[in-house]
Design a protein around this motif. Structure first.
Motif, PDB file in Angstrom:
ATOM      1  N   TRP A 119      46.066  -6.478 -65.422  1.00 15.32           N
ATOM      2  CA  TRP A 119      46.873  -7.662 -65.142  1.00 15.32           C
ATOM      3  C   TRP A 119      47.608  -7.519 -63.820  1.00 15.32           C
ATOM      4  CZ3 TRP A 119      46.203 -12.095 -67.501  1.00 15.32           C
ATOM      5  CH2 TRP A 119      45.606 -12.096 -68.757  1.00 15.32           C
ATOM      6  N   ASN A 120      47.616  -6.311 -63.228  1.00 13.01           N
ATOM      7  CA  ASN A 120      48.319  -6.087 -61.969  1.00 13.01           C
ATOM      8  C   ASN A 120      47.469  -5.189 -61.070  1.00 13.01           C
ATOM      9  OD1 ASN A 120      50.052  -5.472 -59.861  1.00 13.01           O
ATOM     10  ND2 ASN A 120      51.856  -5.352 -61.175  1.00 13.01           N
ATOM     11  N   MET A 149      42.669  -9.363 -64.123  1.00 13.40           N
ATOM     12  CA  MET A 149      42.476 -10.327 -65.205  1.00 13.40           C
ATOM     13  C   MET A 149      43.382 -11.531 -64.993  1.00 13.40           C
ATOM     14  SD  MET A 149      42.051  -7.990 -68.631  1.00 13.40           S
ATOM     15  CE  MET A 149      43.537  -6.989 -68.415  1.00 13.40           C
ATOM     16  N   THR A 150      42.952 -12.676 -65.478  1.00 14.61           N
ATOM     17  CA  THR A 150      43.726 -13.902 -65.360  1.00 14.61           C
ATOM     18  C   THR A 150      43.743 -14.631 -66.702  1.00 14.61           C
ATOM     19  OG1 THR A 150      41.769 -15.124 -64.631  1.00 14.61           O
ATOM     20  CG2 THR A 150      43.211 -14.221 -62.900  1.00 14.61           C
ATOM     21  N   SER A 151      44.737 -15.482 -66.841  1.00 11.96           N
ATOM     22  CA  SER A 151      44.883 -16.315 -68.027  1.00 11.96           C
ATOM     23  C   SER A 151      44.136 -17.628 -67.773  1.00 11.96           C
ATOM     24  CB  SER A 151      46.372 -16.576 -68.237  1.00 11.96           C
ATOM     25  OG  SER A 151      46.593 -17.259 -69.432  1.00 11.96           O
ATOM     26  N   PRO A 152      43.581 -18.261 -68.721  1.00  8.20           N
ATOM     27  CA  PRO A 152      43.569 -17.964 -70.146  1.00  8.20           C
ATOM     28  C   PRO A 152      42.385 -17.117 -70.587  1.00  8.20           C
ATOM     29  CG  PRO A 152      42.634 -20.128 -69.835  1.00  8.20           C
ATOM     30  CD  PRO A 152      43.023 -19.609 -68.459  1.00  8.20           C
ATOM     31  N   THR A 207      44.232  -9.544 -73.869  1.00 13.39           N
ATOM     32  CA  THR A 207      43.490  -8.334 -73.515  1.00 13.39           C
ATOM     33  C   THR A 207      44.414  -7.378 -72.771  1.00 13.39           C
ATOM     34  OG1 THR A 207      41.483  -9.656 -73.247  1.00 13.39           O
ATOM     35  CG2 THR A 207      41.470  -7.456 -72.277  1.00 13.39           C
ATOM     36  N   PRO A 208      44.523  -6.134 -73.249  1.00 11.99           N
ATOM     37  CA  PRO A 208      45.356  -5.167 -72.531  1.00 11.99           C
ATOM     38  C   PRO A 208      44.626  -4.628 -71.300  1.00 11.99           C
ATOM     39  CG  PRO A 208      44.325  -4.119 -74.407  1.00 11.99           C
ATOM     40  CD  PRO A 208      43.938  -5.581 -74.458  1.00 11.99           C
ATOM     41  N   ASN A 209      45.360  -4.001 -70.374  1.00 16.08           N
ATOM     42  CA  ASN A 209      44.733  -3.292 -69.261  1.00 16.08           C
ATOM     43  C   ASN A 209      43.836  -2.204 -69.846  1.00 16.08           C
ATOM     44  OD1 ASN A 209      46.354  -4.766 -67.527  1.00 16.08           O
ATOM     45  ND2 ASN A 209      47.812  -3.127 -67.220  1.00 16.08           N
TER      46      ASN A 209
END
Length: 128
Positions: A4-5, A48-51, A56-58
């Motif tokens: 996510w980062n 990763m991006t939403s939606p 989902t975890p890293n």
């Protein structure tokens, strides 16, 4: 790695492993970062991006080459696995599906467009 980062992950592994990065622009305008060590590709980092990836975890992921992505996915579904994402097409990698196996582990099935993941990354390096 899916994260996510991506910027934090890239900084962490640059410091620990000495990796540099080359961006690979994907068809959806997202960026796949090819991690490089001594001029050779070693892995990739994806933001990763939403939606699409909500919940989902890293994670780091093992990629298993398959001859037929649809057959592999059908077999996984029939033997206690679960499709988490895909199958989807990547012009740079081939056909991909994220699978949770019967024990709960996540793995990627990849029907590669080239013989090996290293060949895919070398073929698609930006600025090489």
């Amino acid at each position: 790695m899916l994260t996510w980062n991506a910027e934090a992950a890239k900084a962490f592994y640059a410091d620990i492993m000495g990796w540099t990065y080359r961006p690979l622009q994907l068809p959806d305008n997202s960026t796949y970062w090819i991690a490089m060590k001594d001029g050779a590709p070693v892995c990739g980092i994806f933001q990763m991006t939403s939606p699409v990836f909500d919940g989902t975890p890293n994670f780091w992921i093992a990629c298993l080459a398959v001859d037929d992505i649809n057959q592999a996915v059908a077999h996984a579904n029939g033997t206690g696995g679960r499709v988490m994402h895909g199958p989807f097409h990547s012009d740079h990698i081939g056909e991909v599906a994220l699978i949770q196996d019967g024990g709960g582990a996540i793995v990627a099935f990849v029907q590669p467009k080239a013989a090996t993941p290293a060949e895919v990354m070398i073929e698609d390096r930006v600025g090489a």
